[in-house]
Design a protein around this motif. Sequence first.
Motif, short mmCIF file in Angstrom:
data_model
loop_
_atom_site.label_atom_id
_atom_site.label_comp_id
_atom_site.label_asym_id
_atom_site.label_seq_id
_atom_site.Cartn_x
_atom_site.Cartn_y
_atom_site.Cartn_z
N THR A 171 14.35 27.39 61.50
CA THR A 171 15.60 26.30 61.56
C THR A 171 15.28 24.88 61.10
O THR A 171 13.97 24.63 60.52
N ASP A 172 16.22 24.00 61.32
CA ASP A 172 15.98 22.67 60.88
C ASP A 172 15.03 22.07 62.07
O ASP A 172 15.62 21.76 63.04
N ALA A 173 13.64 22.04 61.75
CA ALA A 173 12.68 21.73 62.96
C ALA A 173 13.01 20.31 63.54
O ALA A 173 12.88 20.12 64.59
N GLU A 174 13.17 19.10 62.44
CA GLU A 174 13.42 17.68 63.01
C GLU A 174 14.56 17.76 63.85
O GLU A 174 14.46 16.93 64.78
N ALA A 175 15.77 18.50 63.45
CA ALA A 175 16.82 18.54 64.39
C ALA A 175 16.77 19.15 65.49
O ALA A 175 17.30 18.55 66.60
N MET A 176 16.15 20.11 65.60
CA MET A 176 15.73 20.90 66.96
C MET A 176 15.01 19.76 67.75
O MET A 176 15.37 19.72 69.03
N VAL A 177 14.04 19.36 67.15
CA VAL A 177 12.92 18.47 68.46
C VAL A 177 13.90 17.23 68.91
O VAL A 177 13.93 16.77 69.99
N ALA A 178 14.66 16.65 67.85
CA ALA A 178 15.60 15.37 68.32
C ALA A 178 16.51 15.94 69.18
O ALA A 178 16.87 15.42 70.23
N MET A 179 17.30 17.13 69.21
CA MET A 179 17.99 17.72 70.20
C MET A 179 17.34 17.80 71.74
O MET A 179 18.07 17.52 72.58
N LEU A 180 16.24 18.24 71.49
CA LEU A 180 15.61 18.52 72.97
C LEU A 180 15.23 17.22 73.21
O LEU A 180 15.44 17.03 74.73
N SER A 181 14.89 16.18 72.75
CA SER A 181 14.49 14.82 73.13
C SER A 181 15.76 14.10 73.60
O SER A 181 15.79 13.65 74.83
N ASP A 182 16.86 14.34 72.96
CA ASP A 182 18.06 13.88 73.43
C ASP A 182 18.49 14.44 74.81
O ASP A 182 19.27 14.05 75.71
N ALA A 183 18.22 15.92 74.79
CA ALA A 183 18.54 16.54 76.20
C ALA A 183 17.48 16.27 77.37
O ALA A 183 17.70 16.90 78.44
N GLY A 184 16.68 15.31 77.08
CA GLY A 184 15.58 15.10 78.06
C GLY A 184 14.45 15.44 78.37
O GLY A 184 13.74 15.54 79.32
N VAL A 185 14.23 16.31 76.94
CA VAL A 185 13.19 17.15 76.76
C VAL A 185 11.98 16.55 75.87
O VAL A 185 12.16 16.90 74.62
N PRO A 186 11.42 15.53 75.98
CA PRO A 186 10.58 14.88 74.82
C PRO A 186 9.39 15.74 74.40
O PRO A 186 8.96 16.61 74.97
#
Length: 521
Positions: free
Chosen positions: A401-416
Amino acid sequence: MSTVMEHPGGDVTETGRGGRGLVMAGAALGAVVLVGGGAYAATQLLAGGGEQPDTVLPASAAFYASVDVNPSVGQKVAAVRFFQGLDEETKARLDDGEWREWVWEQVQDEGDVPADMDFATDIEPWLGDRLGVAVVPRGADQEPIVAVALQVKDGEAALETLERLKAQHEDAPAEEQVDYYLDDDYVVLTGAQMVSDLRAATEQGTLDGHEAYTDDMDELGDAGVASMWADAARLGDLDPAALANPALGAAGMLDGMGEDLGDEADLMAGRMAATVRLSADSVEVHGVSRGVDGLAMPTGDDTARLVDDLPADTAVALSLENGAGWVQAAWDYYAATFPEQVEEATAAAEEQGFSLPDDLKTVLGDSLALSVGPDIVSAFQGMSETSTEMPPLPVGYRVATDAEAMVAMLSDAGVPPTMLAQRTDDGVLTIGLHQPYVDALAAPEGTLGQDATYRAAVADSDEADSVLYVNVNPFEELYLAQVTDERARTSLEALAAVGLSTTVDDADQSRFTMRFVADEE
């Protein structure tokens, strides 16, 4: 008294009445002897001739199931040894072709047949190899017909036995009485108040002449030891409450299904056929769905197939190809069918900082694989009750998938990023709880796709759109000691793995296979 009539075509027909016990005659003489034989009855490979039960049941059936056994191959009991737990004496009897008598003994032990009924003189001379059950709609306001077709070698002898059973239940309420008649090589049983409608429906055409049914069964392939077919649109015409009637329960089919149908049967029309097959080292349940209406199923062509590249010793694997396509297909379907609910879900997600369906498509990507390593049991057993530190659990998630978008989504969800072990390789994001395991997932020494047990358990592993695979050996210490029944424990000890795969062949057609694979002897 019952009446015997000679039809122009030479058929002998008899109609008689009995109580609920006569419905159970279909069980005691069919579902009991053939189906109720349990594990061993299902071990027979089929090669028998003659007509199938679908030749005497109506083409208008919404549901049909059959069992077909052939005692000439009783020596293949070892084919499903891991489900039997049979002792050597019993195996020897079955190998000698005494499977019917053995099943009858099990039924007698449960008290389901008259004590004065003898297998050798009262049952064996006329009992055939096949049993079919059909559910036939009679309109939205009427209870459906439940018909049981039991193959017989001697119709007169079969009817005589049914008369004996009927006589023991003559005081049953009228709504629980049944009628039966002989049609070619089958005794057909149904409710006393439905027999006329059943015969009228059969005269309009039999199931073996119904094009949709025959096409589906041809697509299914080898019918195996047991098979079923259902038409969702026809099932949707049934009153759900009617599916819980005593006859359905006695037939052992569809009991309780009414609770699950509701209004959903009107949403997606389609048909399903399935079968149970056997091989030398596995039991397989294979099925096809066809004519699915509403949801256009996407295929996973040209995806990364990440599940094949997991480590060869993976204990549990779950995969999905073209997950983003599935999300979009489901979203389009439900947005058209339930627009208000979809709008509410979209608004609720936005309040939490998510954008649907795009974020969900990012999570599932073009290919995903969830992996659990073989050390999962010991990892949990090593957890401390006093420490809050997360143990090095061998669990990982890989997604193309779009790895950067996935990591950013996790960070926004409180999972840095610091909370998870992760790495990105050629557009594939791997995340987990333990960096060594994450690294092993990305660069395994041997792959699951090359593992013999995995390939034996997962049908069509090279093209499946979804896979669930469990190698049970790492988990045996958790449950075997808790199984007190020796036969059940013997069976479970021989089980090596379970695999379930689904493949989409077209927008309205798919197939699935579930296999239970035995350890090598």
